[in-house]
Scaffold this active site. Structure first.
Site, mmCIF file in Angstrom:
data_model
loop_
_atom_site.group_PDB
_atom_site.id
_atom_site.type_symbol
_atom_site.label_atom_id
_atom_site.label_comp_id
_atom_site.label_asym_id
_atom_site.label_seq_id
_atom_site.Cartn_x
_atom_site.Cartn_y
_atom_site.Cartn_z
ATOM 1 N N SER A 1 -11.274 55.612 31.920
ATOM 2 C CA SER A 1 -10.810 56.237 30.669
ATOM 3 C C SER A 1 -10.025 57.493 31.009
ATOM 4 O O SER A 1 -10.291 58.135 32.038
ATOM 5 C CB SER A 1 -12.008 56.620 29.803
ATOM 6 N N TYR B 1 -20.235 60.431 28.961
ATOM 7 C CA TYR B 1 -19.172 59.415 29.040
ATOM 8 C C TYR B 1 -18.153 59.778 30.136
ATOM 9 O O TYR B 1 -17.752 58.925 30.941
ATOM 10 C CB TYR B 1 -18.496 59.317 27.670
ATOM 11 N N SER C 1 -19.574 59.088 33.485
ATOM 12 C CA SER C 1 -19.658 57.648 33.778
ATOM 13 C C SER C 1 -18.283 57.103 34.156
ATOM 14 O O SER C 1 -18.151 56.300 35.079
ATOM 15 C CB SER C 1 -20.235 56.877 32.579
ATOM 16 N N LYS C 2 -17.242 57.551 33.474
ATOM 17 C CA LYS C 2 -15.904 56.999 33.717
ATOM 18 C C LYS C 2 -15.308 57.534 35.023
ATOM 19 O O LYS C 2 -14.625 56.798 35.743
ATOM 20 C CB LYS C 2 -14.991 57.298 32.520
HETATM 21 P P1 NDP Z 1 -16.175 48.152 21.733
HETATM 22 O O1 NDP Z 1 -17.265 49.041 21.221
HETATM 23 O O2 NDP Z 1 -15.153 47.622 20.796
HETATM 24 O O3 NDP Z 1 -16.819 46.908 22.523
HETATM 25 C C1 NDP Z 1 -17.796 47.133 23.500
HETATM 26 C C2 NDP Z 1 -18.235 45.797 24.073
HETATM 27 O O4 NDP Z 1 -19.229 46.047 25.079
HETATM 28 C C3 NDP Z 1 -18.889 44.886 23.053
HETATM 29 O O5 NDP Z 1 -18.549 43.539 23.328
HETATM 30 C C4 NDP Z 1 -20.377 45.117 23.272
HETATM 31 O O6 NDP Z 1 -21.125 43.976 22.825
HETATM 32 C C5 NDP Z 1 -20.389 45.267 24.793
HETATM 33 N N1 NDP Z 1 -21.568 45.960 25.315
HETATM 34 C C6 NDP Z 1 -22.062 47.184 24.983
HETATM 35 N N2 NDP Z 1 -23.186 47.420 25.654
HETATM 36 C C7 NDP Z 1 -23.416 46.333 26.452
HETATM 37 C C8 NDP Z 1 -24.428 45.975 27.374
HETATM 38 N N3 NDP Z 1 -25.490 46.781 27.628
HETATM 39 N N4 NDP Z 1 -24.335 44.780 28.012
HETATM 40 C C9 NDP Z 1 -23.292 43.952 27.771
HETATM 41 N N5 NDP Z 1 -22.318 44.220 26.882
HETATM 42 C C10 NDP Z 1 -22.383 45.405 26.239
HETATM 43 O O7 NDP Z 1 -15.515 49.001 22.914
HETATM 44 P P2 NDP Z 1 -13.987 49.114 23.400
HETATM 45 O O8 NDP Z 1 -13.346 47.780 23.391
HETATM 46 O O9 NDP Z 1 -13.362 50.239 22.689
HETATM 47 O O10 NDP Z 1 -14.226 49.607 24.901
HETATM 48 C C11 NDP Z 1 -14.203 48.714 26.000
HETATM 49 C C12 NDP Z 1 -14.179 49.530 27.284
HETATM 50 O O11 NDP Z 1 -13.017 50.357 27.275
HETATM 51 C C13 NDP Z 1 -15.370 50.486 27.425
HETATM 52 O O12 NDP Z 1 -15.755 50.542 28.770
HETATM 53 C C14 NDP Z 1 -14.805 51.803 26.967
HETATM 54 O O13 NDP Z 1 -15.502 52.888 27.507
HETATM 55 C C15 NDP Z 1 -13.392 51.703 27.482
HETATM 56 N N6 NDP Z 1 -12.441 52.588 26.831
HETATM 57 C C16 NDP Z 1 -12.225 52.512 25.481
HETATM 58 C C17 NDP Z 1 -11.329 53.364 24.868
HETATM 59 C C18 NDP Z 1 -11.068 53.330 23.405
HETATM 60 O O14 NDP Z 1 -10.390 54.257 22.915
HETATM 61 N N7 NDP Z 1 -11.513 52.334 22.660
HETATM 62 C C19 NDP Z 1 -10.601 54.389 25.654
HETATM 63 C C20 NDP Z 1 -10.894 54.364 27.059
HETATM 64 C C21 NDP Z 1 -11.778 53.495 27.610
HETATM 65 P P3 NDP Z 1 -22.687 44.029 22.438
HETATM 66 O O15 NDP Z 1 -22.909 45.296 21.675
HETATM 67 O O16 NDP Z 1 -22.916 42.767 21.667
HETATM 68 O O17 NDP Z 1 -23.436 44.017 23.748
#
Ligand code: NDP
Length: 240
Positions: free
Chosen positions: A133, A146, A149-150
């Site tokens: 991130s 966060y 972690s990143k």
């Molecule tokens: P979302 O919240 O839209 O989706 C997160 C996904 O992760 C879901 O499918 C969720 O499904 C899954 N998830 C969460 N916890 C677990 C777990 N313990 N085991 C397995 N699956 C899990 O997130 P984004 O699409 O926004 O983010 C995706 C990645 O991109 C993340 O790593 C985030 O930190 C990173 N990111 C996002 C940004 C943003 O602005 N959106 C910016 C920079 C980085 P479920 O809850 O069913 O498990």
């Protein structure tokens, strides 16, 4: 012929946001995809299989890994994408808040790469894409858990790029560092802040999940065959 024709891919957090778009784009490029998360999602595309996985639970990760190997005998691409936020100023951040983010974002990536990386090393190579991130580079108020972690994901990925290629097998490990991207993770961020983040980019807007997914396709595919140990920013030219 798709960029990922016949490849077998695991996308953690593949049911929502960036992970969902990645699963869809991978299948469009011909990959057989295992989209993993804790909550089930039904996909229209027969190339995408939902598989339960909680990345914080080593047994659950092992089950996923073994099922994919049993089904296909190989894993070509891993997108370690699952991530959460749990924001608060440091003074108000409880140990549970800190640990839940580290366990999911950092240890969760470790749990799956620990299985898939050595497998790729022993079986001809592969491509691992981790999701960092902008916050991992610049830091952010209310997100020390966060941000840590990143930043850790980037450091682990660079280490894996060295470690898994030391026998001369092409296991590539790269990180995508997305800027603020419109997914449900952004739902709790006030509009005023989202507007500010847009203005901090050169393109004056937030990212779309598909724009991140397209970059992940590039790093997962052979188009990036000479790229490893790097961080690709996909953030509209954000400067914090
Ligand atoms: P979302 O919240 O839209 O989706 C997160 C996904 O992760 C879901 O499918 C969720 O499904 C899954 N998830 C969460 N916890 C677990 C777990 N313990 N085991 C397995 N699956 C899990 O997130 P984004 O699409 O926004 O983010 C995706 C990645 O991109 C993340 O790593 C985030 O930190 C990173 N990111 C996002 C940004 C943003 O602005 N959106 C910016 C920079 C980085 P479920 O809850 O069913 O498990």
């Amino acid at each position: 012929m798709g960029l990922l024709e016949g490849k077998v891919a695991i996308v953690t957090g593949g049911t929502e946001g960036i992970g969902y778009e990645t699963s869809v784009r991978f299948a469009e490029e011909g990959a057989i995809v295992y989209a993993c998360a804790r909550h089930e999602k039904i996909f229209d595309n027969p190339l995408i299989n939902y598989h339960y996985c909680d990345v914080t639970d080593e047994r659950s990760v092992k089950e996923l890994y073994e099922d994919v190997i049993k089904g296909h005998g190989k894993i070509d691409c891993l997108v370690a994408n699952a991530g959460i936020t749990c924001d608060a100023l440091t003074v108000k951040m409880t140990n549970d808040m800190f640990e839940s983010v580290i366990n999911t974002n950092l240890k969760g990536v470790f749990n799956i790469v620990k299985m898939v990386g050595p497998f790729m090393e022993e079986n001809g190579g592969g491509s691992i894409v981790t999701i960092g991130s902008v916050v991992g580079e610049y830091g952010n108020i209310g997100q020390v858990n966060y941000a840590a972690s990143k930043a850790g994901i980037t450091a682990m990925s660079k280490s894996w790029a060295k470690e898994f290629s030391r026998k001369g097998v092409p296991v590539r490990v790269n990180t995508i560092a997305p800027g603020y991207t419109m997914t449900k993770m952004m739902n709790s961020v006030p509009q005023k802040l989202l507007d500010k983040f847009s203005q901090q980019t050169m393109l004056k807007r937030l990212g779309k999940p598909k724009e991140i997914a397209n970059a992940i396709v590039f790093l997962a595919s052979d188009l990036s065959s000479y790229i490893t140990g790097t961080v690709l920013s996909v953030d509209g030219g954000m400067r914090l």
